[in-house]
Design a protein around this motif. Structure first.
Motif, PDB file in Angstrom:
ATOM      1  N   LEU B   1       0.745  -1.015   0.063  1.00 37.44           N
ATOM      2  CA  LEU B   1       0.211  -0.125  -0.235  1.00 37.44           C
ATOM      3  C   LEU B   1       0.454   1.266   0.148  1.00 37.44           C
ATOM      4  O   LEU B   1       0.800   2.552  -0.405  1.00 37.44           O
ATOM      5  N   LYS B   2       2.050   1.732   0.648  1.00 38.23           N
ATOM      6  CA  LYS B   2       2.932   2.574   0.602  1.00 38.23           C
ATOM      7  C   LYS B   2       3.487   3.024  -0.682  1.00 38.23           C
ATOM      8  O   LYS B   2       4.176   3.868  -0.148  1.00 38.23           O
ATOM      9  N   GLU B   3       3.169   2.213  -1.378  1.00 38.80           N
ATOM     10  CA  GLU B   3       4.392   2.028  -2.821  1.00 38.80           C
ATOM     11  C   GLU B   3       3.359   1.881  -4.294  1.00 38.80           C
ATOM     12  O   GLU B   3       3.664   2.737  -4.496  1.00 38.80           O
ATOM     13  N   ALA B   4       2.471   1.870  -2.977  1.00 40.87           N
ATOM     14  CA  ALA B   4       1.682   1.676  -4.682  1.00 40.87           C
ATOM     15  C   ALA B   4       1.365   3.406  -4.607  1.00 40.87           C
ATOM     16  O   ALA B   4       0.891   3.364  -4.513  1.00 40.87           O
ATOM     17  N   PRO B   5       0.959   3.696  -6.173  1.00 39.00           N
ATOM     18  CA  PRO B   5       0.953   5.210  -6.698  1.00 39.00           C
ATOM     19  C   PRO B   5      -0.811   5.127  -6.784  1.00 39.00           C
ATOM     20  O   PRO B   5      -1.534   3.955  -6.694  1.00 39.00           O
ATOM     21  N   VAL B   6      -0.632   6.552  -6.376  1.00 39.21           N
ATOM     22  CA  VAL B   6      -2.297   6.728  -6.180  1.00 39.21           C
ATOM     23  C   VAL B   6      -3.019   6.350  -6.302  1.00 39.21           C
ATOM     24  O   VAL B   6      -4.409   6.350  -5.893  1.00 39.21           O
ATOM     25  N   SER B   7      -2.664   6.006  -8.409  1.00 33.78           N
ATOM     26  CA  SER B   7      -4.100   5.800  -9.189  1.00 33.78           C
ATOM     27  C   SER B   7      -4.959   5.052  -8.515  1.00 33.78           C
ATOM     28  O   SER B   7      -5.976   4.550  -8.743  1.00 33.78           O
ATOM     29  N   GLU B   8      -3.528   3.493  -7.533  1.00 33.15           N
ATOM     30  CA  GLU B   8      -4.053   2.248  -7.896  1.00 33.15           C
ATOM     31  C   GLU B   8      -4.664   1.935  -6.326  1.00 33.15           C
ATOM     32  O   GLU B   8      -4.818   0.935  -5.852  1.00 33.15           O
ATOM     33  N   LEU B   9      -3.722   3.207  -5.535  1.00 33.73           N
ATOM     34  CA  LEU B   9      -4.169   3.179  -4.282  1.00 33.73           C
ATOM     35  C   LEU B   9      -5.704   2.330  -3.768  1.00 33.73           C
ATOM     36  O   LEU B   9      -6.156   1.593  -2.870  1.00 33.73           O
ATOM     37  N   CYS B  14      -9.111  -1.982  -1.389  1.00 31.37           N
ATOM     38  CA  CYS B  14      -9.984  -2.952  -2.156  1.00 31.37           C
ATOM     39  C   CYS B  14     -10.141  -4.426  -1.594  1.00 31.37           C
ATOM     40  O   CYS B  14     -10.043  -4.903  -1.127  1.00 31.37           O
ATOM     41  N   LYS B  15      -8.754  -5.133  -2.211  1.00 35.06           N
ATOM     42  CA  LYS B  15      -8.654  -6.253  -2.761  1.00 35.06           C
ATOM     43  C   LYS B  15      -7.759  -6.824  -1.309  1.00 35.06           C
ATOM     44  O   LYS B  15      -8.456  -7.458  -0.940  1.00 35.06           O
ATOM     45  N   LYS B  16      -7.529  -5.336  -0.445  1.00 40.73           N
ATOM     46  CA  LYS B  16      -6.461  -5.905   0.709  1.00 40.73           C
ATOM     47  C   LYS B  16      -7.878  -6.618   1.862  1.00 40.73           C
ATOM     48  O   LYS B  16      -7.455  -7.091   2.437  1.00 40.73           O
ATOM     49  N   LEU B  17      -9.174  -5.331   1.560  1.00 42.22           N
ATOM     50  CA  LEU B  17      -9.297  -5.701   2.490  1.00 42.22           C
ATOM     51  C   LEU B  17     -10.465  -7.006   2.151  1.00 42.22           C
ATOM     52  O   LEU B  17     -11.185  -7.752   3.059  1.00 42.22           O
ATOM     53  N   GLN B  18     -11.157  -7.308   1.345  1.00 43.64           N
ATOM     54  CA  GLN B  18     -11.508  -9.066   0.478  1.00 43.64           C
ATOM     55  C   GLN B  18     -10.615  -9.749   0.992  1.00 43.64           C
ATOM     56  O   GLN B  18     -11.077 -10.419   1.292  1.00 43.64           O
ATOM     57  N   GLN B  19      -9.202  -9.966   0.461  1.00 44.63           N
ATOM     58  CA  GLN B  19      -8.500 -10.746   1.419  1.00 44.63           C
ATOM     59  C   GLN B  19      -8.358 -11.082   3.053  1.00 44.63           C
ATOM     60  O   GLN B  19      -8.635 -12.094   3.267  1.00 44.63           O
ATOM     61  N   CYS B  20      -8.990  -9.949   3.105  1.00 43.75           N
ATOM     62  CA  CYS B  20      -8.787 -10.045   5.719  1.00 43.75           C
ATOM     63  C   CYS B  20      -9.612 -10.970   5.365  1.00 43.75           C
ATOM     64  O   CYS B  20     -10.058 -11.217   6.445  1.00 43.75           O
ATOM     65  N   GLU B  45      -0.956  -3.543   7.681  1.00 47.47           N
ATOM     66  CA  GLU B  45      -1.132  -2.737   6.692  1.00 47.47           C
ATOM     67  C   GLU B  45      -2.313  -1.801   6.143  1.00 47.47           C
ATOM     68  O   GLU B  45      -2.106  -0.148   6.110  1.00 47.47           O
ATOM     69  N   LEU B  46      -3.486  -1.965   6.587  1.00 47.51           N
ATOM     70  CA  LEU B  46      -4.487  -1.068   6.622  1.00 47.51           C
ATOM     71  C   LEU B  46      -4.818  -0.570   6.902  1.00 47.51           C
ATOM     72  O   LEU B  46      -4.647   0.947   7.680  1.00 47.51           O
ATOM     73  N   VAL B  47      -4.175  -1.059   8.765  1.00 46.44           N
ATOM     74  CA  VAL B  47      -4.228  -0.545   9.846  1.00 46.44           C
ATOM     75  C   VAL B  47      -3.237   1.136   9.554  1.00 46.44           C
ATOM     76  O   VAL B  47      -3.589   2.178   9.854  1.00 46.44           O
ATOM     77  N   GLU B  48      -2.126   1.055   9.240  1.00 49.58           N
ATOM     78  CA  GLU B  48      -1.100   1.710   8.503  1.00 49.58           C
ATOM     79  C   GLU B  48      -1.838   2.998   7.955  1.00 49.58           C
ATOM     80  O   GLU B  48      -2.000   4.202   8.274  1.00 49.58           O
ATOM     81  N   CYS B  49      -2.683   2.096   6.979  1.00 48.46           N
ATOM     82  CA  CYS B  49      -2.695   3.527   5.943  1.00 48.46           C
ATOM     83  C   CYS B  49      -4.085   4.324   5.838  1.00 48.46           C
ATOM     84  O   CYS B  49      -4.012   5.374   5.776  1.00 48.46           O
TER      85      CYS B  49
END
Lengths: 30, 350
Positions: B1-9, B14-20, B45-49
């Motif tokens: 999440l940290k490295e992802a460009p804003v457009s893909e963030l 959303c994918k990480k949420l589904q993964q969890c 990562e989600l908490v941090e983000c």
């Protein structure tokens, strides 16, 4: 002489578990 | 999440949420260690983000966030293995999936406390049904979980005005079921801590609903066997009420006298402590209304063969303010206690 009445104790400090108050709002649904 | 460009963030989020939303079996502590670690890292990562980024919480993410939280936290709580479970003595059963659950709660809290959080959007998902399921979790035996739930419900109550009446009503139901039916609910203290902050914020004059809560719930709560677990919070709620509306004092004192413990000296010491807290804030005009029945009970406590009860009652005379109230009304108070004091000074074994 009129005996000086002892004042009420100052408000005791809130216990450690006290949470910040949430003020009632007139918009709340009854 | 940290490295992802804003457009893909947002997509990645959303994918990480589904993964969890995938749940793991923590009772088998060696099963699927790799998967558990992947989810733990994703949750972190989600908490941090959510905690650090602004402008992350766009509307389409709300249902995904609430779904992930719901899937993880809403579950049937395990039955307490030991039917004789004594919350004061035994160690509680801790939640095995805590390594993940804690991060989900942490994420939920960061979400609620984010400056970008919009209750108007969230209220589609955090509704009455959601709150009811949240309240059920307060029966968890794990104190760490109840601590998070307490903070979360406090925030939800604060931010969702439309849910406040419903939350108060459901807390009512939990307490009444606890008092008159099950006498078993692990989260009474935590709920009372939240209610203490709600009572503290009541507008004046107090609504009838609130006064009925004091009379029908808070006072009868004193009769429950496991009082010691939540008495400090209960006494705090009662005192908050009296500081809001002193005219309730007589009703409270008479209620405590009605529920005065007859066979449990530990409870008697708690009641005396609460009485002192009430006397600390009492108006002289209210004191005169209850001095006689109250000091008849205090006199009985002074004569108690249990020295801790007798001592706690005598300790009232160590309180400057109570002393001044008694002095101003000694014509009424002295006759109710002097006989006992004299008898005890001669006969009491301790």
């Amino acid at each position: 002489p009129q005996k000086k009445k002892k004042p009420k104790l100052p408000k005791s400090p809130a216990p450690h578990f006290a949470m910040p108050p949430i003020h009632e709002d007139h918009l709340e649904k009854i | 999440l940290k490295e992802a460009p804003v457009s893909e963030l947002h997509d990645l989020l959303c994918k990480k949420l589904q993964q969890c939303c995938i749940l793991f079996d923590f009772l088998d502590c060696v099963a699927d260690l790799k998967g558990k670690e992947i989810k733990r890292a994703a949750l972190n990562e989600l908490v941090e983000c959510v905690a650090t980024n602004r402008g992350i919480l766009i509307e389409p993410l709300y249902p995904e966030i609430i779904k992930m939280i719901s899937v993880n936290i809403f579950r049937t709580l395990p039955p307490s293995e030991n039917p004789e479970f004594d919350p004061e003595e035994d160690e509680p059963n801790l939640e095995p999936s805590w390594p993940h659950l804690q991060l989900v709660y942490e994420f939920f809290l960061r979400f609620l406390e984010s400056p970008d959080f919009q209750p108007t959007v969230a209220k589609r998902y955090i509704d009455q049904k959601f709150v009811l399921l949240l309240l059920d979790l307060f029966d968890s035996e794990d104190p760490r979980e109840r601590e998070y739930l307490k903070t979360i419900l406090h925030r939800v109550y604060g931010k969702f005005l439309g849910l406040r009446a419903y939350i108060r009503k459901q807390c009512n139901n939990i307490f009444l079921r606890f008092i008159y039916e099950t006498e078993h609910f692990n989260g009474v203290a935590e709920l009372l801590e939240i209610l203490g902050s709600i009572i503290n914020g009541f507008a004046l004059p107090l609504k009838t609903e609130h006064k009925q809560f004091l009379v029908r719930v808070l006072i009868p709560l004193h009769s429950v066997k496991s009082l010691s677990i939540f008495h400090a919070q209960l006494a705090y709620c009662v005192v908050q009420f009296l500081e809001k509306d002193a005219t309730l004092t007589e009703h409270v004192i008479r209620g405590l006298l009605k529920y005065w413990p007859k066979t449990c000296t530990q409870k008697e010491v708690m009641f005396l402590g609460e009485i002192e807290e009430i006397l600390d804030v009492i108006e002289p005009s209210q004191f005169v209304k209850i001095q006689e029945p109250l000091f008849r009970q205090v006199a009985r406590c002074i004569a108690s063969p249990h020295f801790q009860v007798a001592e706690r009652a005598l300790y009232f005379w160590n309180n400057e303010y109570i002393l001044s109230l008694v002095e101003d009304n000694c014509h009424a108070v002295l006759p109710t206690v002097f006989g006992t004091l004299y008898h005890v000074s001669k006969e009491h074994w301790n």
